[in-house]
Design an enzyme around this catalytic site. Sequence first.
Site, mmCIF file in Angstrom:
data_model
loop_
_atom_site.group_PDB
_atom_site.id
_atom_site.type_symbol
_atom_site.label_atom_id
_atom_site.label_comp_id
_atom_site.label_asym_id
_atom_site.label_seq_id
_atom_site.Cartn_x
_atom_site.Cartn_y
_atom_site.Cartn_z
ATOM 1 N N CYS A 47 0.786 -1.235 0.000
ATOM 2 C CA CYS A 47 0.000 0.000 0.000
ATOM 3 C C CYS A 47 0.819 1.287 0.000
ATOM 4 O O CYS A 47 0.774 2.047 -0.962
ATOM 5 C CB CYS A 47 -0.955 -0.012 1.190
ATOM 6 S SG CYS A 47 -2.173 -1.327 1.078
HETATM 7 C C1 UDX Z 1 -1.250 0.100 5.540
HETATM 8 C C2 UDX Z 1 -2.194 1.008 6.325
HETATM 9 O O1 UDX Z 1 -1.833 0.975 7.699
HETATM 10 C C3 UDX Z 1 -3.627 0.550 6.156
HETATM 11 O O2 UDX Z 1 -4.525 1.435 6.813
HETATM 12 C C4 UDX Z 1 -3.980 0.535 4.671
HETATM 13 O O3 UDX Z 1 -5.260 0.106 4.457
HETATM 14 C C5 UDX Z 1 -3.000 -0.333 3.939
HETATM 15 O O4 UDX Z 1 -1.667 0.087 4.169
HETATM 16 P P1 UDX Z 1 -0.120 -2.259 5.850
HETATM 17 O O5 UDX Z 1 0.530 -1.990 4.546
HETATM 18 O O6 UDX Z 1 -0.690 -3.588 6.122
HETATM 19 O O7 UDX Z 1 -1.308 -1.172 6.089
HETATM 20 O O8 UDX Z 1 1.003 -2.000 6.936
HETATM 21 P P2 UDX Z 1 1.312 -1.023 8.150
HETATM 22 O O9 UDX Z 1 1.084 -1.745 9.415
HETATM 23 O O10 UDX Z 1 0.650 0.246 7.963
HETATM 24 O O11 UDX Z 1 2.896 -0.842 7.931
HETATM 25 C C6 UDX Z 1 3.347 -0.339 6.707
HETATM 26 C C7 UDX Z 1 4.866 -0.277 6.714
HETATM 27 O O12 UDX Z 1 5.292 0.782 7.568
HETATM 28 C C8 UDX Z 1 5.551 -1.546 7.209
HETATM 29 O O13 UDX Z 1 6.686 -1.794 6.409
HETATM 30 C C9 UDX Z 1 5.991 -1.173 8.622
HETATM 31 O O14 UDX Z 1 7.166 -1.862 9.004
HETATM 32 C C10 UDX Z 1 6.306 0.311 8.454
HETATM 33 N N1 UDX Z 1 6.190 1.075 9.704
HETATM 34 C C11 UDX Z 1 4.987 1.150 10.322
HETATM 35 C C12 UDX Z 1 7.329 1.737 10.185
HETATM 36 O O15 UDX Z 1 8.421 1.674 9.635
HETATM 37 N N2 UDX Z 1 7.199 2.478 11.332
HETATM 38 C C13 UDX Z 1 6.008 2.595 11.999
HETATM 39 O O16 UDX Z 1 5.983 3.282 13.026
HETATM 40 C C14 UDX Z 1 4.863 1.904 11.485
#
Ligand code: UDX
Length: 440
Positions: free
Chosen positions: A269
């Site tokens: 995403c």
């Molecule tokens: C995301 C959105 O959260 C969700 O609302 C949308 O519908 C789809 O995209 P997702 O891709 O499943 O969901 O993952 P998410 O938990 O958001 O993490 C995304 C990325 O950000 C991951 O690689 C995670 O490691 C990274 N991340 C997340 C960070 O590096 N730091 C953070 O504090 C949070």
Amino acid sequence: MKIIVLGSGYVGLVTGVCFADKGHKVYSLDINAEKVKKINSGKSPIFEPGLEELLKKNLENGNFKASLSNDFYFKNISTDISFICVPTPSREDGSIDLKFIEKAAEDLAKYVKKIKDYHVVTVKSTVVPSTTDKTVLSILKKSGKKIGEDFGLCMNPEFLREGSAVGDFLHPDKIVLGSYDDRSASILEKVYESWSKNIPRIKTNLRTAEMIKYAQNSFLATKISFINEIANMCRKMGIDAKQVSYAVGLDNRINPQFLNFGVGFGGSCFPKDVKALIAASEKSGFEPKLLKSVIHVNEKQPLEALKMAENIEGKTVSILGLAFKPNTDDIREAPSIKLIQELKKHNVTIQAYDPQATENMKTLFPDINYTESPLDALKNSDICFVMTEWEEIKNLKPEDFLNSMRNPVIIDGRRAFNPEAKKKAGIDYKAIGYGTYEED
Ligand code: UDX
């Protein structure tokens, strides 16, 4: 209500099964016969906690059934509403590719043409602003049926996170009800009638609903690239960014969530959606400088970890964690991919471990070593990169590294460990956002 869900990927399957679990009659359509067969046998094609149990339950009670799209359309079953949950991949230039959306709209145009009852078509896939009111509507109009009279149109974005998708769907922060007209909106709202009344319903038009999704994902991605940039500065300045992000997160205008610095964001995403919004914005004549930087910072972030590795030539390198985040087998846009690509430019032996994502990573890099356990990945290695903060990895003890590795060097890309504890144990510990300085 009788609901069609087009596409049984991540969004489609979670959407369909959860609607069924709320008592709706769901027809889940897909063009992949293998997938349809697997789903109807009670097996979830995706690794998502809690989904398979709900799937089995609703197959048994008859609320949920998967079928091949063409087989379903052939039967002329009248339904109240359909949800388009097909993929919206990126083109080379990052812009959105609407080919699956267009195909879905064409199929539904034929469907709307055949059925007698009023039906609402709803876009749930992530689509750039104007896709629903322009692209989808113009295709539906080819049915010869009248918008507003014979059929309605809505946009209802999802905010599911991988690893917690079922909970996110059943207990969302908000429900966005984008619609062409009030009649369409009332049908969509009825679908969510049994969701808690405390969940805000955002009633708006089609294009605003589309932008809410992009603005939300782009803000979260910006928050991550911001804290990663601060973390990179901190390491250079001899500061531990952990305390900085903690303190900053206490300000309720900021909030601690998504302030975890590391090797960058991945997944299906954030990278795709931010790039698609940049392309759509430029097409509309506005240059989004900030979002471009968000992507630039993120693409460089895995290399920040590599920079901390000294003289890796001829060394054995362990990688703990391959998935883009914990609790998923998904490696799409995972920072570990960038790290492996760079490492492969050097003469190193790679030993990688992940609890769930190994099979997926083997499709990209069949020629590196994959292990059954984190300790096997550490065996006789000289450097260990931590790329995904799985619980299993976070629970590794200092002695696990000291007893297994040839040289106990950790480069922590996800702040999985407590720096002081590792250093006190005699481990050469380095990390994104971890700097120290000696008082003069
Ligand atoms: C995301 C959105 O959260 C969700 O609302 C949308 O519908 C789809 O995209 P997702 O891709 O499943 O969901 O993952 P998410 O938990 O958001 O993490 C995304 C990325 O950000 C991951 O690689 C995670 O490691 C990274 N991340 C997340 C960070 O590096 N730091 C953070 O504090 C949070």
